[in-house]
Design a protein around this motif. Structure first.
Motif, PDB file in Angstrom:
ATOM      1  N   HIS A   1      39.031  -2.585  43.366  1.00  0.00           N
ATOM      2  CA  HIS A   1      40.461  -2.281  43.458  1.00  0.00           C
ATOM      3  C   HIS A   1      41.294  -3.442  43.993  1.00  0.00           C
ATOM      4  CE1 HIS A   1      40.498   2.117  42.699  1.00  0.00           C
ATOM      5  NE2 HIS A   1      39.215   1.968  42.956  1.00  0.00           N
TER       6      HIS A   1
ATOM      7  N   GLU B   1      42.791   6.195  47.350  1.00  0.00           N
ATOM      8  CA  GLU B   1      42.074   6.189  46.065  1.00  0.00           C
ATOM      9  C   GLU B   1      40.850   5.272  46.124  1.00  0.00           C
ATOM     10  OE1 GLU B   1      42.776   5.159  41.336  1.00  0.00           O
ATOM     11  OE2 GLU B   1      44.480   5.119  42.706  1.00  0.00           O
ATOM     12  N   ALA B   2      41.027   4.067  46.660  1.00  0.00           N
ATOM     13  CA  ALA B   2      39.911   3.118  46.748  1.00  0.00           C
ATOM     14  C   ALA B   2      38.840   3.627  47.708  1.00  0.00           C
ATOM     15  CB  ALA B   2      40.415   1.744  47.177  1.00  0.00           C
TER      16      ALA B   2
ATOM     17  N   ARG C   1      32.655   8.537  47.175  1.00  0.00           N
ATOM     18  CA  ARG C   1      31.962   9.090  46.012  1.00  0.00           C
ATOM     19  C   ARG C   1      30.572   8.446  45.864  1.00  0.00           C
ATOM     20  NH1 ARG C   1      34.723  11.491  42.405  1.00  0.00           N
ATOM     21  NH2 ARG C   1      36.528  10.111  42.574  1.00  0.00           N
TER      22      ARG C   1
ATOM     23  N   ALA D   1      32.616  -0.780  45.107  1.00  0.00           N
ATOM     24  CA  ALA D   1      33.562   0.168  44.506  1.00  0.00           C
ATOM     25  C   ALA D   1      34.980  -0.089  45.008  1.00  0.00           C
ATOM     26  CB  ALA D   1      33.135   1.598  44.814  1.00  0.00           C
TER      27      ALA D   1
ATOM     28  N   GLU E   1      36.636   6.236  46.225  1.00  0.00           N
ATOM     29  CA  GLU E   1      35.573   5.693  45.363  1.00  0.00           C
ATOM     30  C   GLU E   1      34.342   5.330  46.195  1.00  0.00           C
ATOM     31  OE1 GLU E   1      35.438   5.749  42.084  1.00  0.00           O
ATOM     32  OE2 GLU E   1      37.391   6.733  42.129  1.00  0.00           O
TER      33      GLU E   1
END
Length: 97
Positions: free
Chosen positions: A64, A18-19, A25, A60, A22
């Motif tokens: 996290h 997930e991190a 992205r 980003a 990011e």
């Protein structure tokens, strides 16, 4: 220039997808030529724009967790554009593909 980098959250467990997503992205939203594989994301552009994207990608991931690992390799070569594609095509040509 081409920069290959990997940014990983430290201390947030084994599942870092997930991190890392990011960070990817941020790279993809930059509009600069890029590629992501299992180990690194490569991005191509001018020094300031590439380093800005790397910093924002690190930020980003840092959102996290309190600790982040960054591995970065850069290839600075005057007069080269589309190096992400041209380098791979050269190797494939030598392989006869």
């Amino acid at each position: 220039m081409i920069v290959a980098f990997s940014v990983t959250p430290i201390g947030s467990g084994e599942d870092v997808g997930e991190a890392v997503a990011e960070a990817v992205r941020v790279v993809r939203d930059s509009g600069l030529p890029n590629r992501t594989d299992a180990m690194f994301t490569s991005i191509e552009g001018e020094w300031d724009e590439v380093m800005d994207v790397v910093k924002r990608a690190v930020d980003a991931v840092h959102a996290h967790t309190g600790r982040v690992s960054l591995v970065l390799k850069a290839d600075l070569r005057d007069g080269v554009t589309d190096g992400l594609t041209a380098k791979v095509e050269s190797v494939e040509r030598h392989l006869g593909r």
